[in-house]
Design a protein around this motif. Structure first.
Motif, short mmCIF file in Angstrom:
data_model
loop_
_atom_site.label_atom_id
_atom_site.label_comp_id
_atom_site.label_asym_id
_atom_site.label_seq_id
_atom_site.Cartn_x
_atom_site.Cartn_y
_atom_site.Cartn_z
N ASN A 58 9.88 5.68 7.31
CA ASN A 58 8.55 5.25 7.76
C ASN A 58 7.49 5.27 6.67
O ASN A 58 6.41 4.72 6.87
N ASP A 59 7.77 5.92 5.55
CA ASP A 59 6.74 6.05 4.52
C ASP A 59 7.35 5.97 3.13
O ASP A 59 7.95 6.94 2.64
N GLY A 60 7.19 4.82 2.48
CA GLY A 60 7.77 4.61 1.16
C GLY A 60 7.15 5.49 0.10
O GLY A 60 7.83 5.90 -0.86
N SER A 61 5.86 5.81 0.21
CA SER A 61 5.20 6.66 -0.79
C SER A 61 5.76 8.07 -0.75
O SER A 61 5.97 8.71 -1.79
N ILE A 62 6.00 8.58 0.46
CA ILE A 62 6.59 9.91 0.58
C ILE A 62 7.97 9.92 -0.07
O ILE A 62 8.32 10.86 -0.79
N PHE A 63 8.76 8.88 0.18
CA PHE A 63 10.08 8.84 -0.44
C PHE A 63 10.00 8.89 -1.95
O PHE A 63 10.69 9.68 -2.61
N LEU A 64 9.15 8.06 -2.56
CA LEU A 64 9.07 8.02 -4.03
C LEU A 64 8.63 9.36 -4.59
O LEU A 64 9.17 9.83 -5.60
N ASN A 65 7.65 9.99 -3.95
CA ASN A 65 7.19 11.29 -4.43
C ASN A 65 8.29 12.34 -4.34
O ASN A 65 8.55 13.08 -5.30
N LEU A 66 8.94 12.40 -3.20
CA LEU A 66 9.97 13.41 -3.01
C LEU A 66 11.24 13.10 -3.78
O LEU A 66 11.97 14.02 -4.17
N PHE A 67 11.51 11.83 -4.01
CA PHE A 67 12.68 11.48 -4.81
C PHE A 67 12.52 12.02 -6.23
O PHE A 67 13.45 12.62 -6.79
N GLY A 68 11.34 11.84 -6.80
CA GLY A 68 11.09 12.39 -8.13
C GLY A 68 11.23 13.89 -8.16
O GLY A 68 11.84 14.46 -9.08
N GLU A 69 10.70 14.56 -7.13
CA GLU A 69 10.79 16.02 -7.08
C GLU A 69 12.24 16.47 -6.99
O GLU A 69 12.66 17.42 -7.66
N SER A 70 13.03 15.81 -6.16
CA SER A 70 14.43 16.20 -6.00
C SER A 70 15.25 15.87 -7.24
O SER A 70 16.21 16.59 -7.57
N MET A 71 14.91 14.80 -7.95
CA MET A 71 15.59 14.50 -9.20
C MET A 71 15.32 15.58 -10.24
O MET A 71 16.21 15.95 -11.03
N VAL A 72 14.11 16.10 -10.26
CA VAL A 72 13.79 17.21 -11.17
C VAL A 72 14.61 18.44 -10.80
O VAL A 72 15.16 19.12 -11.67
N LYS A 73 14.73 18.73 -9.51
CA LYS A 73 15.54 19.87 -9.07
C LYS A 73 17.01 19.67 -9.43
O LYS A 73 17.69 20.61 -9.86
#
Length: 327
Positions: free
Chosen positions: A288-303
């Motif tokens: 439902n929210d593409g911006s949330i996905f992009l933000n959290l995708f970056g965070e999870s890639m860092v993890k």
């Protein structure tokens, strides 16, 4: 994940001190270590040049980082040649992008010999590729300071497969310090890339030995895919987009989650993310929210990039990424 928690997560990302270290990793680790050259810009130039002629390199590098980090940690052990190295494991035979990493390594070695690890190049190159296919909103800061591993064994490769259950996937990710939400987000990397018929044709023709299609797959999609993947035919070379939205199948966005919510997931594990009670809320929020996905995708890639890293004297800086003897 729930809708009340997500705003807090996003604020946390915005307020994150990007100079924070995890162990000895940090954003900007190579600043001032390569004369007047910027290491990340050198790698970015190589990725941009490759992307101009092969946009599928984005999916290739995402897969490379995952396959490297998920085995013995982010140590570039996947890059090492050898008859029994990780490269030779069945799950890694179709991994590609090695030439791009070699090209980037050559470029940084010319600028500052013996300084930049191959494992850091994988991390930087993947981030740059994601940005090229997802736009500025997909860019995330990467931590660097890794060293390269000395061991690469085919026997150590045990990656989650397309038929892995959601509960088993959550368990496997948790052993790497990644939670269930990270798992859902990182599998969202399937927003780009392809798979082959042999990884899912059982869902079309004989799901769980029933002689019928997987009832969780959209019937119209089943019929479409049966034309591409005929039964009892060698379909190993036939490619199918993991994101079935044809206008978005090569863009890093949240379309993948919208597709699996519409019963249009290709791999069984992908479709089950939308069905399993432990992950369905995450999928709905990301869809439902593409911006949330992009933000959290970056965070999870860092993890993901923090898994099992070697720093200090624990590893080496390879002169050539495919050999532990070149240092």
């Amino acid at each position: 994940m729930n809708n009340n928690v997500l705003p807090v997560l996003i604020v946390g990302i915005v307020l994150l001190n990007l100079e924070a270290c995890y162990g000895q990793l940090q954003v900007g680790f190579y600043e001032g270590q390569c004369g007047n050259q910027d290491v990340e810009s050198i790698v970015n130039s190589v990725v941009t040049g490759s992307f101009a002629s092969d946009r599928s390199i984005v999916a290739a590098l995402l897969r490379m980082q995952f396959h490297d980090c998920f085995v013995s940690g982010c140590d570039a052990s996947l890059l090492i040649d050898g008859d029994s190295s990780e490269k030779k494991a069945g799950a890694n035979l179709s991994v590609r992008g090695f030439e791009l990493i070699d090209e980037a390594k050559t470029a940084v070695e010319q600028a500052c010999p013996g300084i930049v690890s191959c494992s850091d190049i994988i991390i930087m190159a993947t981030r740059d590729a994601v940005t090229l296919r997802g736009g500025s909103g997909a860019r995330y800061e990467v931590e660097t300071g890794r060293r390269d591993g000395l061991i690469s064994e085919k026997a150590n490769v045990d990656l989650p497969g397309p038929q892995t259950s959601v509960s088993d996937a959550i368990d496997r990710f948790s052993r790497k310090g990644l939670d269930a939400t990270d798992m859902v987000i990182l599998l969202g990397g399937h927003t780009v890339g392809v798979t082959h018929c042999d990884f899912f044709e059982d869902r079309l023709w004989d799901f769980d030995g029933t002689g019928s299609a997987d009832p969780s797959m959209d019937p119209d999609l089943v019929e479409t895919l049966k034309l591409k993947c005929p039964q009892d035919t060698n379909n190993e070379s036939v490619e199918v987009d993991l994101d079935q939205n044809s206008s978005s199948s090569n863009i890093v966005d949240n379309s993948f989650y919208q597709e699996i919510r519409s019963s249009r997931g290709i791999l069984e594990i992908d479709q089950n993310l939308a069905l399993d009670p432990s992950t369905t809320d995450d999928v709905a929020t990301l869809a439902n929210d593409g911006s949330i996905f992009l933000n959290l995708f970056g965070e999870s890639m860092v993890k993901l990039g923090q898994v099992g890293v070697l720093t200090g004297t624990d590893g080496q800086i390879r002169l050539r990424c495919n050999s532990v003897n070149a240092n």
